[in-house]
Write an enzyme that holds these catalytic residues in place. Structure first.
Site, PDB file in Angstrom:
ATOM      1  N   THR A 132       1.153  -1.377   0.051  1.00 57.37           N
ATOM      2  CA  THR A 132       0.025   0.407  -0.135  1.00 57.37           C
ATOM      3  C   THR A 132       0.804   1.152  -0.052  1.00 57.37           C
ATOM      4  OG1 THR A 132      -1.422   1.166   1.038  1.00 57.37           O
ATOM      5  CG2 THR A 132      -0.334   0.078   2.604  1.00 57.37           C
ATOM      6  N   TYR A 157      -2.052  -0.025  11.202  1.00 62.42           N
ATOM      7  CA  TYR A 157      -2.061  -0.688   9.698  1.00 62.42           C
ATOM      8  C   TYR A 157      -0.641  -0.718   9.265  1.00 62.42           C
ATOM      9  CZ  TYR A 157      -3.462  -1.526   4.649  1.00 62.42           C
ATOM     10  OH  TYR A 157      -3.377  -1.795   3.485  1.00 62.42           O
ATOM     11  N   LYS A 161       2.599  -3.711   7.567  1.00 62.81           N
ATOM     12  CA  LYS A 161       2.448  -3.179   5.856  1.00 62.81           C
ATOM     13  C   LYS A 161       3.952  -3.020   5.378  1.00 62.81           C
ATOM     14  CE  LYS A 161       0.677  -3.899   3.038  1.00 62.81           C
ATOM     15  NZ  LYS A 161      -0.353  -5.736   2.534  1.00 62.81           N
TER      16      LYS A 161
END
Ligand code: NAD
Ligand code: DAU
Length: 351
Positions: A132, A157, A161
């Site tokens: 992302t 989050y 990642k």
């Protein structure tokens, strides 16, 4: 070597579009969809291709290393496209450990098995890690994320990642494993779980429920139609340079409030409501902690080197998305009521 591609997270939003594209475009490949079917995974997303001869499904959690090993062995997995993840920023704020387990440890489990099984000929295999733009942190009013922007994740989050990206890179550098990473901006489109901004607000507008805009709605996101992300993954998986990363984005920045107002207008039109009706549902709520102000991707490298660019305009994509939700109210009811579990048990009972 025959291509037996393990796609993780294939029952989720983006994963289901990637699985469909590969199943339809590459009949000679074997496509194995591996998914734990968490709240975000839904086999209804793939009903149209579930009987395709080159499609296989394995209900496995990527935290279960032994089960992963069995799947690699059974299907002679040649390549991985890794999408399985906990994906919602708000959930990562309330339950960060879930993100550490799936996004970091789950990724390392996959890397370990791929490493051992492929070590005699890394050149014949590829691990494509789907990541992302949030790993880069936040932008001010100007500038773009490029592939060389430093990592600066702000939410649990994005930290998970970022960590998984680092592990993929480290397995390439340390063991010589072949990999590519794609870092994409915000996706939208059919099958998006209604906890994320666009599908949540569509669902709430349909049901005349408040639209909870965080803060003043001034945060900006760069939106890409999900099928264009699937096309980018296809392009990079097949043609991307080994041990490299590519940014993927829509060249399509919207302030949240402007986007929500557009959505309200389009929904009023579709639902036959007087102009301005749905906007009255806007409800400003307490901001998300650590809320990144702005994401914007510079996607010139993937365009220049591999010829990829978005194929769907925002106007067209948003229209298609709204129409899909209006035509698939049953899907919405299933994913919001928990009925989906019954569907799954019925389909796979006794297999
Ligand atoms: P999603 O939440 O819709 O789907 C995730 C899928 O992973 C689900 O099918 C779920 O069942 C599965 N899964 C979760 N934990 C698992 C586990 N432990 N074992 C096996 N399967 C598990 O997510 P999404 O929006 O489709 O995102 C897919 C990937 O793309 C993620 O890696 C995400 O970080 C990345 N990404 C998403 C966006 C976006 O805008 N949605 C943008 C860029 C990158
Ligand atoms: O940029 C890529 C990322 O985009 C992906 O990696 C993530 O998996 C994906 O969830 C998405 O993250 P965001 O946090 O940007 O998406 P979300 O839809 O949750 O929120 C979009 C914007 O809308 C964000 O600024 C927060 C705001 N928002 C969101 C919700 C759910 C609201 O104002 N109200 C809401 O109720």
């Amino acid at each position: 070597m025959p291509k037996h591609i393990l796609i993780t997270g294939g029952a989720g939003f983006i994963g289901s579009h990637v699985v469909r594209l590969f199943v339809n475009n590459y009949p000679d490949y074997k496509i194995i969809n591996l998914d734990a079917l968490t709240y975000a995974g839904n086999l209804e997303n793939l009903k149209d291709i579930e009987h395709a001869p080159n499609y296989f499904f394995e209900k496995v959690n990527i935290l279960d290393a032994a089960a992963l090993e069995t799947v690699f062995e059974k299907h002679e997995v040649s390549d991985v496209i890794h999408l399985a993840a906990e994906s919602h920023v708000d959930r990562s704020i309330s339950s960060p450990l879930d993100f550490v387990y799936t996004n970091i440890i789950g990724t390392v489990n996959l890397l370990n098995i791929a490493r051992h099984r492929w070590k005699d000929n890394y050149a014949a295999h590829r691990f494509h890690h789907v990541s992302t733009d949030e790993v880069f942190g936040t932008l001010g009013d100007t500038g773009f994320f490029t592939e060389t922007t430093s990592y600066s994740p702000n939410s649990p989050y994005s930290a998970s990642k970022a960590s998984s990206d680092h592990f993929v890179r480290a397995y390439g550098e340390t063991y010589g494993m072949g990999y590519v990473i794609t870092n994409c901006s915000n996706n939208y489109g059919p099958n998006h779980f209604p906890e994320k901004l666009i599908p949540l607000f569509i669902n709430n507008i349909i049901n005349n429920k408040p639209l909870p805009v965080y803060g003043k709605g001034e945060n900006t996101r760069d939106w890409l139609f999900v099928i264009d992300h699937a096309r980018a993954i296809d392009t990079v998986f097949h043609h991307g340079k080994n041990h490299d990363s590519y940014n993927v984005g829509g060249f399509n920045e919207w302030k949240n409030l402007d986007l929500v107002k557009l959505l309200c207008q389009l929904m009023d039109d579709r639902l036959g409501r007087a102009p301005g009706t749905s906007e009255q549902l806007i409800n400003y709520v307490t901001d998300r902690p650590g809320h990144d102000l702005r994401y914007a991707i510079d996607a010139s490298k993937i365009n220049r080197e591999l010829g990829w660019s978005p194929s769907v305009t925002f106007e067209e994509g948003l229209g298609r998305t709204i129409d899909w939700y209006l035509q698939n109210t049953e899907w919405l009811q299933h994913v919001t009521s928990g009925d989906y579990q019954k569907y799954y048990e019925g389909l796979y009972a006794g297999r």
